[in-house]
Write an enzyme that holds these catalytic residues in place. Structure first.
Site, PDB file in Angstrom:
ATOM      1  N   LYS A  90       0.837  -1.222   0.000  1.00 15.79           N
ATOM      2  CA  LYS A  90       0.000   0.000   0.000  1.00 15.79           C
ATOM      3  C   LYS A  90       0.861   1.257   0.000  1.00 15.79           C
ATOM      4  O   LYS A  90       0.677   2.156  -0.796  1.00 15.79           O
ATOM      5  CB  LYS A  90      -0.885   0.082   1.259  1.00 15.79           C
ATOM      6  N   ARG A 121      -9.660   1.429   8.758  1.00 15.75           N
ATOM      7  CA  ARG A 121      -9.248   0.044   9.020  1.00 15.75           C
ATOM      8  C   ARG A 121     -10.315  -0.718   9.807  1.00 15.75           C
ATOM      9  O   ARG A 121     -10.125  -1.899  10.091  1.00 15.75           O
ATOM     10  CB  ARG A 121      -7.976   0.069   9.865  1.00 15.75           C
ATOM     11  N   ARG A 144      11.330  -6.529   4.732  1.00 13.89           N
ATOM     12  CA  ARG A 144      11.090  -5.087   4.541  1.00 13.89           C
ATOM     13  C   ARG A 144      12.031  -4.260   5.429  1.00 13.89           C
ATOM     14  O   ARG A 144      12.225  -4.545   6.596  1.00 13.89           O
ATOM     15  CB  ARG A 144       9.634  -4.765   4.898  1.00 13.89           C
ATOM     16  N   ARG A 192      11.059  -2.181  10.804  1.00 13.53           N
ATOM     17  CA  ARG A 192      10.006  -1.667  11.692  1.00 13.53           C
ATOM     18  C   ARG A 192       9.804  -2.624  12.853  1.00 13.53           C
ATOM     19  O   ARG A 192       9.817  -3.838  12.670  1.00 13.53           O
ATOM     20  CB  ARG A 192       8.695  -1.549  10.905  1.00 13.53           C
TER      21      ARG A 192
HETATM   22  P1  AMP Z   1       0.712   0.732   8.995  1.00 15.56           P
HETATM   23  O1  AMP Z   1       1.936   1.557   8.786  1.00 15.56           O
HETATM   24  O2  AMP Z   1      -0.454   1.238   8.158  1.00 15.56           O
HETATM   25  O3  AMP Z   1       0.943  -0.742   8.825  1.00 15.56           O
HETATM   26  O4  AMP Z   1       0.280   0.948  10.522  1.00 15.56           O
HETATM   27  C1  AMP Z   1       1.115   0.576  11.589  1.00 15.56           C
HETATM   28  C2  AMP Z   1       0.316   0.467  12.885  1.00 15.56           C
HETATM   29  O5  AMP Z   1      -0.264   1.761  13.180  1.00 15.56           O
HETATM   30  C3  AMP Z   1      -0.875  -0.488  12.850  1.00 15.56           C
HETATM   31  O6  AMP Z   1      -0.505  -1.825  13.093  1.00 15.56           O
HETATM   32  C4  AMP Z   1      -1.746   0.096  13.957  1.00 15.56           C
HETATM   33  O7  AMP Z   1      -1.245  -0.227  15.244  1.00 15.56           O
HETATM   34  C5  AMP Z   1      -1.560   1.603  13.756  1.00 15.56           C
HETATM   35  N1  AMP Z   1      -2.547   2.152  12.799  1.00 15.56           N
HETATM   36  C6  AMP Z   1      -2.296   2.728  11.579  1.00 15.56           C
HETATM   37  N2  AMP Z   1      -3.438   3.089  10.971  1.00 15.56           N
HETATM   38  C7  AMP Z   1      -4.450   2.750  11.808  1.00 15.56           C
HETATM   39  C8  AMP Z   1      -5.863   2.846  11.741  1.00 15.56           C
HETATM   40  N3  AMP Z   1      -6.487   3.368  10.678  1.00 15.56           N
HETATM   41  N4  AMP Z   1      -6.579   2.383  12.810  1.00 15.56           N
HETATM   42  C9  AMP Z   1      -5.978   1.864  13.890  1.00 15.56           C
HETATM   43  N5  AMP Z   1      -4.655   1.718  14.016  1.00 15.56           N
HETATM   44  C10 AMP Z   1      -3.881   2.151  12.982  1.00 15.56           C
END
Ligand code: AMP
Length: 218
Positions: free
Chosen positions: A13, A88, A128, A161
């Site tokens: 994404k 999400r 990654r 990460r």
């Molecule tokens: P990502 O970089 O999109 O994979 O997000 C990393 C982490 O941030 C996720 O595993 C969640 O803990 C938190 N996070 C990011 N976006 C959301 C969202 N829309 N709702 C809830 N938690 C989020």
């Protein structure tokens, strides 16, 4: 153009959103990135989010909804945006729809679902690496930097990460299945869902993506 990029962790994404955002000159709004930056800076938002993120859980809806609303109603997003990692949950999607109603926005143009089988996702996440300075993402096997461990764009030292460690990946995939997948039906019912096969080469995925969105140069 107002887009949502949807998919399990590791489907690409962020990579595809970043590329499209640059080419179409619209901002990429990544809630994960905003949260990671807040954790790094030790802000109240970051302190609230840290524990959830490190264990692979979702940050509570009200926190993320507030953050997305602030960003999406800012001047920066007035010409459109790519939402990467939001909504999400169904509650977040409903809050987004309410925001469109309140602000008189015509709403989303497309919700792009990037589809990759789970076995490949696990391989992708384990390899990654990302640059904490400019957020460019690499893969140690499929998309390595020119100089091992260093960002091609800014020279920063690449990191894994914290939530890409194997034990957390499993939790994140489970959270996706249980809390995020119901959005497929939510957006399918509204006629907004577009599916993109996101396996294989990054450039091929990008071409398929542009074609599905009806953009020139696909
Ligand atoms: P990502 O970089 O999109 O994979 O997000 C990393 C982490 O941030 C996720 O595993 C969640 O803990 C938190 N996070 C990011 N976006 C959301 C969202 N829309 N709702 C809830 N938690 C989020």
């Amino acid at each position: 153009m107002r887009l949502v990029f949807f998919g399990a962790p590791g489907v690409g994404k962020g990579t595809q959103a970043q590329r499209l955002a640059v080419q179409e000159r619209i901002p990429q709004v990544s809630t994960g990135e905003i949260l990671r930056e807040s954790v790094k800076q030790g802000t109240p938002l970051g302190l609230q989010a840290k524990g959830y993120m490190e264990s692979g859980k979702l940050v509570p809806d009200d926190v993320v909804i507030g953050l997305a609303r602030e960003k999406l109603t800012s001047q920066e997003c007035s010409r459109g945006y790519i939402l990467d990692g939001f909504p999400r949950t169904v509650a977040q999607a409903e809050a987004l729809d309410r925001m469109f109603q309140e602000t008189g926005s015509p709403g989303l143009d497309h919700v792009v679902s990037l589809d990759v089988p789970n076995a490949e996702i696990i391989l992708r996440l384990s390899g990654r690496r990302s640059c904490p300075t400019c957020q460019t993402v690499y893969h140690i096997a499929h998309d390595p930097p020119k100089r091992e461990g260093h960002c091609d764009k800014c020279g920063g030292a690449l990191v894994q990460r914290a939530d890409d460690k194997p034990e957390t990946v499993e939790a994140r995939l489970k959270v996706f299945d249980q809390q995020t997948k119901p959005l497929v039906e939510y957006y399918q019912k509204r006629g907004l869902l577009r599916r993109v096969d996101s396996t294989g080469d990054i450039n091929d995925v990008y071409r398929r993506l542009r074609k599905i969105l009806g953009l020139a140069g696909a």
